[in-house]
Design a protein around this motif. Structure first.
Motif, PDB file in Angstrom:
ATOM      1  N   GLN A   1      42.344  31.186  51.663  1.00  6.96           N
ATOM      2  CA  GLN A   1      41.765  32.820  51.734  1.00  6.96           C
ATOM      3  C   GLN A   1      42.828  33.823  51.416  1.00  6.96           C
ATOM      4  OE1 GLN A   1      39.991  33.352  55.787  1.00  6.96           O
ATOM      5  NE2 GLN A   1      41.426  35.280  56.034  1.00  6.96           N
ATOM      6  N   LEU A   2      42.192  34.727  50.431  1.00 11.02           N
ATOM      7  CA  LEU A   2      42.934  35.644  50.016  1.00 11.02           C
ATOM      8  C   LEU A   2      42.278  37.221  50.412  1.00 11.02           C
ATOM      9  CD1 LEU A   2      43.369  34.818  46.369  1.00 11.02           C
ATOM     10  CD2 LEU A   2      45.213  34.620  48.007  1.00 11.02           C
ATOM     11  N   PRO A   3      43.000  38.036  50.144  1.00  8.58           N
ATOM     12  CA  PRO A   3      42.456  39.497  50.578  1.00  8.58           C
ATOM     13  C   PRO A   3      41.544  39.918  49.784  1.00  8.58           C
ATOM     14  CG  PRO A   3      44.853  39.525  50.211  1.00  8.58           C
ATOM     15  CD  PRO A   3      44.518  38.167  49.703  1.00  8.58           C
TER      16      PRO A   3
ATOM     17  N   ASP B   1      49.497  44.529  44.893  1.00 13.89           N
ATOM     18  CA  ASP B   1      49.554  43.399  45.847  1.00 13.89           C
ATOM     19  C   ASP B   1      48.417  42.327  45.836  1.00 13.89           C
ATOM     20  OD1 ASP B   1      52.006  44.617  47.135  1.00 13.89           O
ATOM     21  OD2 ASP B   1      50.641  45.911  48.306  1.00 13.89           O
ATOM     22  N   LEU B   2      47.251  42.669  45.373  1.00 14.56           N
ATOM     23  CA  LEU B   2      46.035  41.880  45.046  1.00 14.56           C
ATOM     24  C   LEU B   2      46.564  41.197  43.673  1.00 14.56           C
ATOM     25  CD1 LEU B   2      43.180  44.240  45.571  1.00 14.56           C
ATOM     26  CD2 LEU B   2      43.673  42.249  47.030  1.00 14.56           C
TER      27      LEU B   2
ATOM     28  N   ALA C   1      48.994  38.299  44.823  1.00 14.00           N
ATOM     29  CA  ALA C   1      48.302  37.407  45.728  1.00 14.00           C
ATOM     30  C   ALA C   1      47.591  36.468  45.026  1.00 14.00           C
ATOM     31  CB  ALA C   1      47.659  37.889  47.133  1.00 14.00           C
ATOM     32  N   TYR C   2      46.287  36.986  44.190  1.00 13.93           N
ATOM     33  CA  TYR C   2      45.586  36.248  43.533  1.00 13.93           C
ATOM     34  C   TYR C   2      46.563  35.493  42.254  1.00 13.93           C
ATOM     35  CZ  TYR C   2      41.532  37.985  45.457  1.00 13.93           C
ATOM     36  OH  TYR C   2      40.523  38.268  46.350  1.00 13.93           O
ATOM     37  N   GLY C   3      47.359  35.952  41.728  1.00 11.54           N
ATOM     38  CA  GLY C   3      48.274  35.263  40.880  1.00 11.54           C
ATOM     39  C   GLY C   3      49.019  33.890  41.361  1.00 11.54           C
ATOM     40  N   ASP C   4      49.415  34.126  42.575  1.00 12.00           N
ATOM     41  CA  ASP C   4      50.286  32.864  43.062  1.00 12.00           C
ATOM     42  C   ASP C   4      49.082  31.948  43.412  1.00 12.00           C
ATOM     43  OD1 ASP C   4      52.487  34.257  43.256  1.00 12.00           O
ATOM     44  OD2 ASP C   4      52.359  34.965  45.301  1.00 12.00           O
TER      45      ASP C   4
END
Length: 180
Positions: A147-149, A162-163, A166-169
């Motif tokens: 689950q991502l933001p 920040d997005l 998170a998505y890159g990781d």
């Protein structure tokens, strides 16, 4: 006002897809355009551009049309759909979703290289766990979910940078090469 909404358009995927990105239900702007993340202030496509656009190829951008965005997603091994096939909802408010009927994602997981499902936002995660996980478990399909933001303008607390992190990781975890 509560409206009963049908999703209205199908998934974007192919056999080479490695990550399946699921939102909850398309916004009114996205339903109107017939494609994913089409609200002009949604940051999904800027995130995808930051992660995948090839700086050496000026044509490798998501663009503004459903056709160009679908091609960009597929070129970078990203499949798109939503957790919900239909529901009762007020506008674009995930918090108002009631009577949700899930999409069947099993054919995508069986017919592609998807090794990770990414859900965008808390409501998508909650609905995925409640409506989709039991079906996948019963079918013996064990693809992990993260689950991502949300990239929605309603999630203004999350900065674009920040997005992207998170998505890159998450995409790196699925073996999809990213720029950052």
């Amino acid at each position: 006002m509560v409206m009963h909404v049908e999703h209205g358009f199908g998934p974007v995927w192919n056999a080479e897809s490695r990550v399946l990105v699921l939102g909850s239900m398309p916004s009114p702007k996205s339903r109107e355009a017939g494609f994913y993340y089409m609200h002009p202030r949604n940051r999904f496509w800027p995130v995808m551009a930051a992660l995948f656009a090839n700086p050496a190829d000026p044509s490798d951008v998501p663009g503004d049309s459903p056709v160009s965005r679908a091609a960009f997603a597929l070129r970078h091994h990203v499949a798109l759909w939503d957790v919900i096939a239909s529901c009762d909802i007020v506008g674009a408010s995930d918090a108002s979703i009631r009577n949700a009927v899930p999409n069947d994602i099993a054919p995508i997981l069986r017919g592609s290289e998807v090794g990770l499902v990414v859900v965008t936002g808390a409501k998508a995660g909650q609905l995925y766990r409640r409506l989709i996980t039991p079906t996948l478990d019963a079918a013996g399909i064990g693809v992990p979910m993260i689950q991502l933001p949300s990239t929605s303008p309603a999630n203004a607390a999350m900065r674009l940078d920040d997005l992207v992190v998170a998505y890159g990781d998450a995409f790196r975890q699925a073996g999809v090469p990213v720029n950052v």
